[in-house]
Design a protein around this motif. Structure first.
Motif, PDB file in Angstrom:
ATOM      1  N   LEU A 116      41.616   4.669 -42.462  1.00  0.00           N
ATOM      2  CA  LEU A 116      41.502   4.737 -41.209  1.00  0.00           C
ATOM      3  C   LEU A 116      41.410   5.855 -40.359  1.00  0.00           C
ATOM      4  CD1 LEU A 116      42.420   2.386 -38.832  1.00  0.00           C
ATOM      5  CD2 LEU A 116      44.674   3.040 -39.182  1.00  0.00           C
ATOM      6  N   GLN A 139      44.136  -2.750 -35.563  1.00  0.00           N
ATOM      7  CA  GLN A 139      44.858  -1.742 -34.888  1.00  0.00           C
ATOM      8  C   GLN A 139      44.100  -0.408 -34.245  1.00  0.00           C
ATOM      9  OE1 GLN A 139      48.272  -2.083 -35.282  1.00  0.00           O
ATOM     10  NE2 GLN A 139      47.686  -3.911 -36.235  1.00  0.00           N
ATOM     11  N   VAL A 140      42.778  -0.477 -34.117  1.00  0.00           N
ATOM     12  CA  VAL A 140      42.157   0.285 -33.627  1.00  0.00           C
ATOM     13  C   VAL A 140      41.062  -0.283 -32.525  1.00  0.00           C
ATOM     14  CG1 VAL A 140      42.432   2.306 -35.082  1.00  0.00           C
ATOM     15  CG2 VAL A 140      40.691   0.709 -35.648  1.00  0.00           C
TER      16      VAL A 140
END
Length: 215
Positions: A116, A139-140
């Motif tokens: 990540l 999540q990004v």
């Protein structure tokens, strides 16, 4: 860095990897049959599904002319050996473990290691891997790949985790090499869900990934 690995041909061309995680490997064939008919050409079968390695040679033989078959949730060098020995076309990891990456490079099997942070992603990309898996991608978001392309302009990234139809389009528009999709495509298929509905979802993903990604 040695010469960079290439992704398997059908995986690279289709830009879509379907991750299948379930309760038993015996459920793979009807699910994969349905998606192959709908145009899917690359499948990641997960080691968390009991019986996957035992079923792998037969599955590879069944789809030899139509699809790439990879093994996912690879976390140890021994997992790489087990997958390679049974003919897997590629392996995928959820983590940036250099011992696992190096074993795959030694065995000459394409690997897509997960990560990540920029440090994690570069640590494996610099080894010469085929692509890196941005995980968990949900999540990004796709803008993260554009930021990564600043310091790493040639980075081949495959987002995984929470990628639905709309975000698949956005990730590809941002420059992803492919997208890795699980639940948003599979739905309830691995629990006895309607295969006709699975085929419809698969066709929509295939169409998005075959296009420019920018609409």
């Amino acid at each position: 860095m040695s010469q960079r690995q290439a992704l398997p041909r059908r995986t690279a061309a289709s830009r879509l990897v379907v991750v299948i995680r379930g309760e038993r490997a015996e459920d793979y064939v009807p699910i994969v049959d349905t998606m192959v008919e709908a145009g899917v050409r690359s499948f990641e079968l997960t080691l968390t599904t009991p019986g996957t390695l035992a079923a792998l040679p037969g599955i590879i033989e069944r789809y030899a002319e139509t699809a790439d078959i990879g093994i996912g949730t690879v976390t140890r060098p021994g997992d790489v050996d087990a997958a390679a020995d049974r003919g897997a076309h590629y392996v995928v990891t959820p983590v940036s473990d250099l011992a696992v990456v190096d074993r795959a490079l030694e065995r000459d099997i394409a690997i897509v290691p997960g990560g990540l942070t920029p440090t994690e992603l570069f640590s494996t990309w610099d080894r010469g891997v085929s692509a890196v898996k941005v995980f968990p991608a949900g999540q990004v978001g796709p803008g993260y790949l554009k930021d990564l392309r600043g310091p790493f302009p040639d980075l081949a990234a495959i987002p995984s985790g929470g990628v639905d139809l709309e975000s698949a389009r956005a990730w590809l528009a941002a420059g992803a090499a492919a997208v890795s999709v699980g639940g948003p495509l599979l739905g309830d298929a691995m629990k006895g869900g309607e295969l006709g509905a699975l085929a419809q979802r698969a066709r929509r993903f295939v169409e998005v990934c075959a296009g420019s990604g920018a609409e």
